[in-house]
Design an enzyme around this catalytic site. Structure first.
Site, short mmCIF file in Angstrom:
data_model
loop_
_atom_site.label_atom_id
_atom_site.label_comp_id
_atom_site.label_asym_id
_atom_site.label_seq_id
_atom_site.Cartn_x
_atom_site.Cartn_y
_atom_site.Cartn_z
N LYS A 185 43.97 42.14 49.52
CA LYS A 185 45.02 42.89 48.83
C LYS A 185 44.35 43.91 47.92
CE LYS A 185 47.24 43.16 44.96
NZ LYS A 185 47.55 44.58 45.04
N GLY A 238 39.00 41.95 38.85
CA GLY A 238 40.01 42.72 38.11
C GLY A 238 39.91 42.41 36.63
N SER A 239 41.00 42.56 35.92
CA SER A 239 40.97 42.37 34.47
C SER A 239 40.93 40.88 34.11
CB SER A 239 42.21 43.01 33.85
OG SER A 239 43.36 42.36 34.36
N GLU A 261 35.90 37.69 38.97
CA GLU A 261 34.97 38.65 38.34
C GLU A 261 35.84 39.57 37.51
OE1 GLU A 261 31.82 38.82 38.45
OE2 GLU A 261 31.29 37.59 40.17
N CYS A 295 33.66 48.19 35.10
CA CYS A 295 33.67 46.84 34.51
C CYS A 295 32.52 46.65 33.55
CB CYS A 295 33.62 45.80 35.61
SG CYS A 295 32.24 46.00 36.75
N GLU A 391 38.63 45.23 25.98
CA GLU A 391 38.17 46.18 27.00
C GLU A 391 39.15 47.37 27.02
OE1 GLU A 391 38.69 45.33 31.20
OE2 GLU A 391 36.64 45.99 31.58
P1 NAD Z 1 43.99 44.40 37.40
O1 NAD Z 1 43.57 43.08 36.87
O2 NAD Z 1 45.19 45.04 36.82
O3 NAD Z 1 44.28 44.30 38.98
C1 NAD Z 1 43.35 43.69 39.86
C2 NAD Z 1 44.10 43.23 41.11
O4 NAD Z 1 45.01 42.19 40.73
C3 NAD Z 1 44.92 44.33 41.76
O5 NAD Z 1 44.86 44.20 43.16
C4 NAD Z 1 46.32 44.07 41.23
O6 NAD Z 1 47.34 44.54 42.08
C5 NAD Z 1 46.34 42.54 41.14
N1 NAD Z 1 47.28 42.04 40.13
C6 NAD Z 1 47.66 42.65 38.98
N2 NAD Z 1 48.57 41.89 38.32
C7 NAD Z 1 48.77 40.76 39.07
C8 NAD Z 1 49.58 39.60 38.94
N3 NAD Z 1 50.39 39.43 37.89
N4 NAD Z 1 49.52 38.65 39.90
C9 NAD Z 1 48.71 38.82 40.98
N5 NAD Z 1 47.93 39.90 41.17
C10 NAD Z 1 47.93 40.87 40.22
O7 NAD Z 1 42.71 45.34 37.33
P2 NAD Z 1 42.58 46.91 37.61
O8 NAD Z 1 43.26 47.67 36.54
O9 NAD Z 1 42.92 47.20 39.03
O10 NAD Z 1 41.00 47.09 37.49
C11 NAD Z 1 40.34 47.21 36.28
C12 NAD Z 1 39.80 45.86 35.80
O11 NAD Z 1 38.91 45.30 36.77
C13 NAD Z 1 38.97 46.01 34.53
O12 NAD Z 1 39.26 44.95 33.66
C14 NAD Z 1 37.53 45.92 35.05
O13 NAD Z 1 36.61 45.51 34.09
C15 NAD Z 1 37.69 44.91 36.14
N6 NAD Z 1 36.58 44.99 37.10
C16 NAD Z 1 35.66 43.97 37.13
C17 NAD Z 1 34.55 44.06 37.99
C18 NAD Z 1 33.50 42.96 38.06
O14 NAD Z 1 32.75 42.93 39.02
N7 NAD Z 1 33.42 42.07 37.09
C19 NAD Z 1 34.42 45.18 38.81
C20 NAD Z 1 35.38 46.20 38.74
C21 NAD Z 1 36.46 46.08 37.88
#
Ligand code: NAD
Length: 489
Positions: A185, A238-239, A261, A295, A391
Site C-alpha cells: 500500500k 512512516g510516522s 520504521e 526520516c 518531528e
Molecule cells: P504517514 O505515517 O502519514 O503514512 C505512512 C503510511 O501509512 C502511508 O501509506 C499512509 O497512507 C498510511 N497511513 C496513514 N494513516 C494511517 C492509518 N490511520 N491507518 C493505516 N495506515 C495509515 O507518513 P508519511 O507522511 O507518508 O511519511 C512521512 C513519515 O515517514 C515521517 O515521519 C518520516 O520520518 C517517516 N519515514 C521513516 C523512514 C524510516 O526508514 N525510518 C523513512 C521514510 C519516512
C-alpha cells in the site's frame, strides 16, 4: 515497453490496483486525484481502495505463496529478481520523473534513488539461494533435529510518500529473496510508482499474485491490511504516530509480526574541537535536503557554546549559497516544495511555536512562494521546546547550545523520544568512539552525515522503530525458522 498507465485519451495518468497480475478498479468504483506539489494540480488519478480490495489482494498473495512461486527454488527467485533489477535500471529515468510528479521531490534526487534500486535486487538475489538451516546436535541421541528458514508468508508493506519506490524496495527485495509474497500500500500521495513496479514485475516473469498493489488511504487500506487475519507480517515505514497504530492493529488481529520504521529527531552533536566548516556543510545538507522531509533529517544540532556562533555563521553561509528553491524537474534546483499546503501550514506553525517559546530565527522562518518553505535555522532553542521534541518534517533546524564536557552533549542528544540516527563531530578519535557507543540511535555517524548503502542495517531505537531494513538483518526478518524433530527409533 510496459507501462502501467493505459488511457491515452485521459489528461490524467490513471492508476489502478494490481491484484493477481491484473489491473483492476476499486470494488467501490471510487478514484482520487494525486496532486503534483509543484504545480499544485492533479497530474494522476488512482483507485481509492478499501477492505474489499484488500481481501482480494491478500487472497491472491496467499494463492501465489501456495502455488508456483512457493515451489520455486532460491535460484529461480534470484533469476527473476535480477531480471527485475535490470528492468528498473532500464526505466529508471521514467520512474524518477513519475515520482517527482507525485511527490515534488527533486528529479535528480529521484534519479539517484532509482539508480540504487537495482542494487537491492542484486544484493538480495545473491542471498535467495543461501537460506540455510542447521542440524542441531541435541542431547537426545534418538532424534534428528534440523531447522529450515521458510518464508514469513504474506507480507503487507505500508510505505510513506517521501521515497516511495526506494522504501518499498527495501522491503520487497528481502521479502522476495525469502520467498514471501506481498500486498503493497503506497502512500495516497504517491500511488504511481508502486503500480509501475508491478508492471515491471509482470514483464520480468514473476507469477501473478506475488506482488499486489492496493492504492488508497491509510485508514481504509492500511488498516484493513494490518487487521487482515491472512497477513503474516506487517512491514511499515512512516510516522511514529501511525507506527503505533500498526502495532495495535497487529496485536488486535492474529498477533502477526510487525516491523515499524518511523520518524526521527536526529541530533548532530558538535563538540568544541570539531571541524566547523565540514560540520556546517553536513548540517545544512542534513536538514535542507528534500526540504527536511527525510526520516533521518539532522533536525537537532547540539553544539558546544564555545563554537556555537561560528557554526551558525557557517551554516547560514552554506544555506544562502546552496539551497535555491525551484522546479523539481530543473537540474539547477536544490530544494523543492513541501508535499502539500496542509504540511506547509504545519511547518509554519512549528516555527511560530518555536519563536513563542523563545527561539531566535537566524535565517528563513517563512514561506518563500507557493508550497515552498524557506530553509530555516532557529537558535537559542531549549531541548524541552516543541521544535526540539517533535518531528517537523520540513526545512527547520533547531540549534541547542550546551556548556561542559561531551557527557552533557550526549545527555541532550539522547534526551528524545526518537532514535533513528545521530552524528558526532570531533577531531578526537577516541572521544568519537566513546560518544558513538553511548548515542542511542540505530545509525551513528562520526564526522559525516547520511552515509548509507544496501548492506548496512537501517532502523531505529525507541519510538522510531522495531526492526531493521537493508542488510542480512532484513533478510532474517522475512524468514521464519521451523524446527523439525525426527524420531529415529
Ligand atoms: P504517514 O505515517 O502519514 O503514512 C505512512 C503510511 O501509512 C502511508 O501509506 C499512509 O497512507 C498510511 N497511513 C496513514 N494513516 C494511517 C492509518 N490511520 N491507518 C493505516 N495506515 C495509515 O507518513 P508519511 O507522511 O507518508 O511519511 C512521512 C513519515 O515517514 C515521517 O515521519 C518520516 O520520518 C517517516 N519515514 C521513516 C523512514 C524510516 O526508514 N525510518 C523513512 C521514510 C519516512
Amino acid at each position: 515497453m510496459t507501462t502501467a498507465t493505459d488511457l491515452p485519451h485521459s489528461n490524467l495518468a490513471r492508476y489502478q490496483h494490481v491484484i493477481d497480475g491484473r489491473r483492476v478498479e476499486a470494488a467501490s468504483g471510487q478514484r482520487y486525484d494525486s496532486v503534483d506539489p509543484y504545480l499544485g494540480a492533479a497530474w494522476a488519478s488512482a483507485a481509492d481502495g478499501d477492505a474489499a480490495d484488500v481481501d482480494l489482494a491478500v487472497a491472491a498473495a496467499r494463492r501465489a505463496l501456495d502455488g508456483p512461486w512457493g515451489q520455486l527454488t532460491g535460484f529461480g527467485r534470484a533469476a527473476l529478481m535480477r531480471r527485475l533489477g535490470d528492468l528498473i535500471a532500464r526505466d529508471a529515468d521514467r520512474l524518477a520523473e513519475i515520482e517527482t510528479r507525485d511527490t515534488g521531490k527533486l528529479l535528480r534526487e529521484m534519479r539517484g534513488q532509482l539508480g540504487t534500486i537495482p542494487q537491492w535486487f542484486s544484493y538480495f538475489s545473491g542471498l535467495a539461494d543461501k537460506l540455510e538451516g542447521t542440524t542441531i546436535p541435541g542431547d537426545k541421541p534418538n532424534f534428528l533435529v534440523y531447522t529450515r528458514r521458510e518464508p514469513a508468508g504474506v507480507v503487507a508493506a505500508i510505505v510513506p510518500w517521501n521515497s516511495p519506490l526506494l522504501l518499498l524496495c527495501w522491503k520487497l527485495a528481502p521479502a522476495l529473496a525469502a520467498g514471501c509474497t506481498m500486498v503493497a500500500k503506497p502512500s495516497d500521495y504517491s500511488p504511481a510508482s508502486a503500480v509501475e513496479l508491478a508492471a515491471l514485475m509482470d514483464e520480468a516473469g514473476f507469477p501473478p499474485g506475488v506482488f499486489n498493489v492496493v492504492t488508497g488511504f491509510g485508514p481504509a487500506v492500511g488498516k484493513a491490511l494490518a487487521a487482515h487475519p491472512d497477513v503474516d507480517k506487517i512491514a511499515f515505514t512512516g510516522s511514529a504516530e501511525v507506527a503505533r497504530l500498526f502495532q495495535v492493529y497487529a496485536g488486535e488481529s492474529n498477533g502477526k509480526q510487525v516491523a515499524v520504521e518511523a520518524g526521527g529527531k536526529s541530533p548532530q552533536l558538535v563538540l568544541a574541537d570539531a571541524d566547523l566548516p565540514a560540520a556546517a556543510s553536513a548540517i545544512a545538507w542534513g536538514i535542507f535536503y528534500n526540504a527536511g522531509q527525510t526520516c533521518n533529517a539532522g533536525s537537532r544540532v547540539i553544539v558546544h557554546n564555545s563554537v556555537r556562533d561560528r557554526l551558525l555563521d557557517e551554516i547560514v553561509r552554506v544555506t544562502e549559497r546552496t539551497f535555491k528553491v525551484g522546479d523539481p524537474l530543473d537540474p539547477a534546483t536544490v530544494m523543492g516544495p513541501i508535499v502539500d499546503s496542509a504540511q506547509l501550514a504545519k511547518v509554519l506553525g512549528y516555527v511560530r511555536t518555536g519563536v513563542a517559546q523563545g527561539a531566535r530565527v537566524v535565517i528563513g522562518g517563512d514561506v518563500v512562494d507557493g508550497n515552498y518553505m524557506a530553509p530555516t535555522v532557529l537558535a537559542d532553542v531549549s531541548n524541552s521546546d516543541t521544535v526540539a521534541r517533535e518531528e517537523i518534517f520540513g526545512p527547520v533546524l533547531a540549534v541547542i547550545g550546551f556548556d561542559g564536557d561531551a557527557d552533557e552533549g550526549v545527555r541532550l542528544a539522547n534526551d528524545t523520544d526518537f532514535g533513528l540516527a545521530a552524528s558526532v563531530w570531533t577531531r578526537d578519535i577516541s572521544l568519537a568512539h566513546k560518544v558513538a557507543r553511548r548515542l542511542r540511535a540505530g545509525t551513528v555517524w562520526v564526522n559525516t552525515f547520511d552515509a548509507s548503502d544496501v548492506i548496512t542495517p537501517f532502523g531505529g531505537f525507541k519510538a522510531t522503530g522495531a526492526g531493521r531494513d537493508k542488510s542480512l538483518h532484513a533478510l532474517d526478518a522475512y524468514t521464519a525458522v521451523k524446527t523439525t524433530w525426527i524420531d529415529l527409533t
